[in-house]
Motif scaffolding. Structure first.
Motif, PDB file in Angstrom:
ATOM      1  N   GLN A   1      61.941   8.773  64.996  1.00 16.28           N
ATOM      2  CA  GLN A   1      61.198   9.943  64.509  1.00 16.28           C
ATOM      3  C   GLN A   1      62.138  11.014  63.987  1.00 16.28           C
ATOM      4  O   GLN A   1      61.882  11.631  62.957  1.00 16.28           O
ATOM      5  N   GLN A   2      63.236  11.218  64.720  1.00 17.46           N
ATOM      6  CA  GLN A   2      64.195  12.227  64.272  1.00 17.46           C
ATOM      7  C   GLN A   2      64.865  11.803  62.966  1.00 17.46           C
ATOM      8  O   GLN A   2      65.011  12.602  62.040  1.00 17.46           O
ATOM      9  N   ILE A   3      65.267  10.525  62.897  1.00 14.89           N
ATOM     10  CA  ILE A   3      65.891  10.030  61.656  1.00 14.89           C
ATOM     11  C   ILE A   3      64.915  10.197  60.490  1.00 14.89           C
ATOM     12  O   ILE A   3      65.275  10.678  59.417  1.00 14.89           O
ATOM     13  N   HIS A   4      63.675   9.832  60.738  1.00 13.07           N
ATOM     14  CA  HIS A   4      62.660   9.901  59.692  1.00 13.07           C
ATOM     15  C   HIS A   4      62.521  11.327  59.140  1.00 13.07           C
ATOM     16  O   HIS A   4      62.534  11.545  57.928  1.00 13.07           O
TER      17      HIS A   4
ATOM     18  N   LEU B   1      64.659  13.715  59.271  1.00 18.03           N
ATOM     19  CA  LEU B   1      65.886  14.099  58.563  1.00 18.03           C
ATOM     20  C   LEU B   1      65.965  13.458  57.181  1.00 18.03           C
ATOM     21  O   LEU B   1      66.449  14.072  56.228  1.00 18.03           O
ATOM     22  N   LEU B   2      65.480  12.221  57.070  1.00 19.96           N
ATOM     23  CA  LEU B   2      65.495  11.559  55.758  1.00 19.96           C
ATOM     24  C   LEU B   2      64.647  12.342  54.760  1.00 19.96           C
ATOM     25  O   LEU B   2      65.045  12.558  53.616  1.00 19.96           O
ATOM     26  N   ASN B   3      63.473  12.787  55.204  1.00 23.97           N
ATOM     27  CA  ASN B   3      62.638  13.570  54.293  1.00 23.97           C
ATOM     28  C   ASN B   3      63.244  14.953  54.017  1.00 23.97           C
ATOM     29  O   ASN B   3      63.126  15.467  52.901  1.00 23.97           O
ATOM     30  N   ASP B   4      63.918  15.539  55.017  1.00 24.04           N
ATOM     31  CA  ASP B   4      64.635  16.796  54.773  1.00 24.04           C
ATOM     32  C   ASP B   4      65.691  16.604  53.693  1.00 24.04           C
ATOM     33  O   ASP B   4      65.844  17.413  52.786  1.00 24.04           O
ATOM     34  N   ARG B   5      66.412  15.479  53.828  1.00 21.81           N
ATOM     35  CA  ARG B   5      67.466  15.191  52.864  1.00 21.81           C
ATOM     36  C   ARG B   5      66.879  15.031  51.457  1.00 21.81           C
ATOM     37  O   ARG B   5      67.431  15.509  50.475  1.00 21.81           O
ATOM     38  N   ALA B   6      65.746  14.336  51.390  1.00 19.36           N
ATOM     39  CA  ALA B   6      65.095  14.125  50.096  1.00 19.36           C
ATOM     40  C   ALA B   6      64.681  15.466  49.484  1.00 19.36           C
ATOM     41  O   ALA B   6      64.813  15.679  48.275  1.00 19.36           O
ATOM     42  N   ARG B   7      64.192  16.377  50.327  1.00 22.41           N
ATOM     43  CA  ARG B   7      63.814  17.705  49.820  1.00 22.41           C
ATOM     44  C   ARG B   7      65.027  18.447  49.271  1.00 22.41           C
ATOM     45  O   ARG B   7      64.949  19.083  48.216  1.00 22.41           O
ATOM     46  N   CYS B   8      66.153  18.351  49.965  1.00 25.65           N
ATOM     47  CA  CYS B   8      67.381  18.978  49.464  1.00 25.65           C
ATOM     48  C   CYS B   8      67.774  18.370  48.118  1.00 25.65           C
ATOM     49  O   CYS B   8      68.176  19.079  47.193  1.00 25.65           O
TER      50      CYS B   8
ATOM     51  N   ILE C   1      70.423   5.305  51.495  1.00 23.79           N
ATOM     52  CA  ILE C   1      69.752   6.602  51.650  1.00 23.79           C
ATOM     53  C   ILE C   1      69.957   7.437  50.387  1.00 23.79           C
ATOM     54  O   ILE C   1      69.015   8.029  49.851  1.00 23.79           O
TER      55      ILE C   1
ATOM     56  N   VAL D   1      67.803   6.040  47.527  1.00 20.39           N
ATOM     57  CA  VAL D   1      66.390   6.407  47.637  1.00 20.39           C
ATOM     58  C   VAL D   1      66.187   7.875  47.220  1.00 20.39           C
ATOM     59  O   VAL D   1      65.250   8.199  46.495  1.00 20.39           O
ATOM     60  N   CYS D   2      67.090   8.749  47.661  1.00 20.80           N
ATOM     61  CA  CYS D   2      66.962  10.171  47.307  1.00 20.80           C
ATOM     62  C   CYS D   2      67.163  10.386  45.807  1.00 20.80           C
ATOM     63  O   CYS D   2      66.470  11.178  45.177  1.00 20.80           O
TER      64      CYS D   2
ATOM     65  N   ILE E   1      72.814  17.409  57.381  1.00 20.36           N
ATOM     66  CA  ILE E   1      71.758  16.427  57.662  1.00 20.36           C
ATOM     67  C   ILE E   1      72.365  15.032  57.846  1.00 20.36           C
ATOM     68  O   ILE E   1      72.013  14.296  58.763  1.00 20.36           O
TER      69      ILE E   1
ATOM     70  N   ARG F   1      53.272   7.985  59.794  1.00 23.48           N
ATOM     71  CA  ARG F   1      53.646   9.374  60.013  1.00 23.48           C
ATOM     72  C   ARG F   1      54.329   9.993  58.804  1.00 23.48           C
ATOM     73  O   ARG F   1      54.574  11.192  58.778  1.00 23.48           O
TER      74      ARG F   1
ATOM     75  N   PRO G   1      58.813  14.012  51.072  1.00 24.19           N
ATOM     76  CA  PRO G   1      58.596  13.517  49.715  1.00 24.19           C
ATOM     77  C   PRO G   1      58.954  12.046  49.496  1.00 24.19           C
ATOM     78  O   PRO G   1      58.557  11.486  48.487  1.00 24.19           O
TER      79      PRO G   1
ATOM     80  N   LEU H   1      64.089   1.689  54.186  1.00 22.81           N
ATOM     81  CA  LEU H   1      65.281   2.198  54.869  1.00 22.81           C
ATOM     82  C   LEU H   1      65.273   1.808  56.347  1.00 22.81           C
ATOM     83  O   LEU H   1      66.288   1.391  56.893  1.00 22.81           O
ATOM     84  N   PHE H   2      64.116   1.925  56.984  1.00 16.42           N
ATOM     85  CA  PHE H   2      64.047   1.544  58.398  1.00 16.42           C
ATOM     86  C   PHE H   2      64.228   0.042  58.590  1.00 16.42           C
ATOM     87  O   PHE H   2      64.793  -0.402  59.581  1.00 16.42           O
TER      88      PHE H   2
END
Lengths: 366, 366
Positions: A20-23, A25-32, A84, A87-88, B18, B67, B71, B80-81
């Protein structure tokens, strides 16, 4: 619940919480990454913004490998970060990459290794077409082997840089080493049959001609198939394949790294029309034309020696038959934006008929 | 530093932070996976511990997709998982997967999609060899298409379950749909040349025979190549290729999904010798032999209907020529560990000459 089940449940709950935490963070990274794209477009004006920065990716991957303290292996965790980033990046702009096909070749492996699996990789039948596709803007980048025997004749990729106005934006290394594998016996005596696929034959031909000109060569569909055939066909049979295959089929390696040195098909170039910035550990490639006289190459190399610049590769390329000049392709350490390298390039300029800077780019990380 | 550089630096510092967190979590996850392996081995005694649990992986991936709020797209983050699990599993035990080769085929894509890129995938020339390799324990799992035309004749994978004592442990779906692509024109009029690769021809042959028996078929090396040829060769040429290719070359899709329905080569089975637990959304496959009399199939299907069990697939398989029996391969929703399904299987047993449970396994997630 048994003791085992209780223990496993505890661990799996932990894994779920980590996931859940990795997930997140992955979306946070994508937003950045989206914000990066936005900033680039805002400041870019009419020019097309550059989303892919090879030097930046190389830095990220090197940092990953440096700080890694396991248990995951450095190259495995770097590979995950490559995916990663891929994907971003696809979220900012889907990348189109042309490669020397057909699908399933090592060049495709090289393309996926460099750009990750979110890039759209498109096969082309010749190196020439790959260059043309990139020059016309149909693909953002191209991936070509330095040398390839897959087209029947050896195509000198390097010669295409004379005709196309493209740059080298990166390099990829695939560690493909071929060995002689044998089931029952040790040593190289009494070998009468060699199983191997066509591609491997073209990569190891000189060595095989030197050592086993008389043995029968039987072409099969893959290196794994070669191993299986060698096992089936008794003590006088061998297979040519990699470490992985030797390991899988528990075969003895009776001769190592028999790949012909002249065939550098384990190195691939990323071509594009982009100047790549410094990553901190870079390489520069040039194509120089010098008068065809004794000592010309020596004089050329002296400049590098005096400036303590390490050459990483040099290759002689034929100029046109009627030309009185020689052409050399030279790789060396350092980035052309660096003053030190600029000084050498200036000195070379005065000694050469023509000097073409093919590009400075990060040394392959993985 | 310019404004743009300042903004970019801020964002990149964020990305770096991140990445550090993701990196630490990946290694934490790997440590948990190692502990899982340790627990399994401690309790396993003499039996070989099972490290790969398809039902558990399916659950993890379904949770990820549920979940996910972007983005990143659901399938990208699930991919990725998949890779993260693949890397962690390789640390517990490197997986050997046999697939129907040669390398570069869709079956290899299916294997990588299911097991991630850290699994060692080994090509075999026939489905038969894949089954044999898994049965002998040389590979942990095998990946085979339900039906394949790549070997010249159609090999009925399903028939191999009669000869080998293996189970279905999972399924993979590759969404490969072929369309007719055209450059200048809309519609299907005046088409004289069709560009396509051999594999695509075998997947779309009936449709093409029905609609364009007279048009010339020109075999090329890839679907992308087909698109390029169609563009070059004017208004009467079309290419057969996927959405992706249409998008890349900006071609019109003038007919969609022309793949022959009978060829299910977009679905692949994972075979092994493992009973897979319930994942919450499962499928069961059986092979039933019934007396060859009128209404036999209808009676069989009635049991499913009465219990409100959805059939997902049914196929008639030839019994041996002299046999008075018919053989059906049936897929339906639910897991054999479920009482509801057990009741149906018991009813079927009394109506059939033979009932072979091929396996219960998670419905393909990605």
């Amino acid at each position: 619940m048994s003791d085992q089940e209780t223990e496993l449940k505890f661990l799996r709950d932990q894994i779920d919480s980590i996931d859940q935490q990795i997930h997140a963070l992955l979306n946070d990274r994508a937003r950045c990454a989206q914000s990066v794209a936005e900033v680039k477009e805002r400041y870019q004006g009419d020019r097309e913004a550059v989303f892919y920065r090879p030097e930046r990716e190389a830095q990220v991957l090197r940092r990953v490998m440096q700080r890694n303290d396991g248990p995951l292996a450095d190259h495995e965790v770097a590979r995950l970060f490559r995916e990663i980033m891929s994907v971003c990046l696809a979220l900012e702009k889907p990348m189109h990459v042309a490669f020397l096909g057909p699908e399933g070749t090592f060049t495709q492996q090289a393309a996926s290794k460099h750009f990750g699996h979110s890039a759209h990789c498109i096969p082309f039948s010749t190196n020439d077409e790959v260059f043309r596709e990139v020059e016309s803007g149909g693909a953002h980048y191209g991936v070509v082997p330095i040398e390839s025997s897959s087209e029947g004749v050896v195509t000198h990729t390097l010669d295409l840089f004379k005709r196309f106005n493209l740059k080298i934006c990166g390099e990829v290394e695939l560690r493909i080493h071929h060995h002689v594998l044998r089931a029952a016996e040790e040593g190289l005596d009494n070998i009468t049959r060699i199983y191997l696929p066509q591609q491997t034959l073209s990569q190891c031909r000189s060595w095989l001609d030197t050592h086993f000109l008389a043995a029968e060569r039987i072409l099969v569909s893959s290196n794994a198939e070669a191993a299986r055939m060698a096992i089936q066909h008794g003590t006088e049979a061998v297979a040519i394949a990699s470490d992985l295959v030797a390991d899988l089929y528990q075969l003895n390696i009776v001769a190592r790294n028999i790949d012909d040195q002249s065939d550098n098909s384990t190195r691939y170039l990323i071509i594009g029309d982009q100047d790549v910035g410094e990553s901190g550990h870079d390489k520069t490639s040039i194509l120089v034309t010098v008068p065809d006289k004794a000592g010309a190459l020596y004089e050329l190399l002296q400049h590098f020696h005096q400036h303590k610049i390490s050459l990483t590769g040099i290759e002689t390329r034929p100029a046109s038959p009627e030309s009185p000049h020689s052409v050399f392709y030279i790789d060396f350490e350092g980035h052309a934006a660096n003053q030190h390298i600029q000084n050498v390039l200036q000195e070379l300029q005065s000694d050469t008929v023509e000097l073409k800077l093919l590009g400075s780019y990060p040394v392959a990380v993985l």
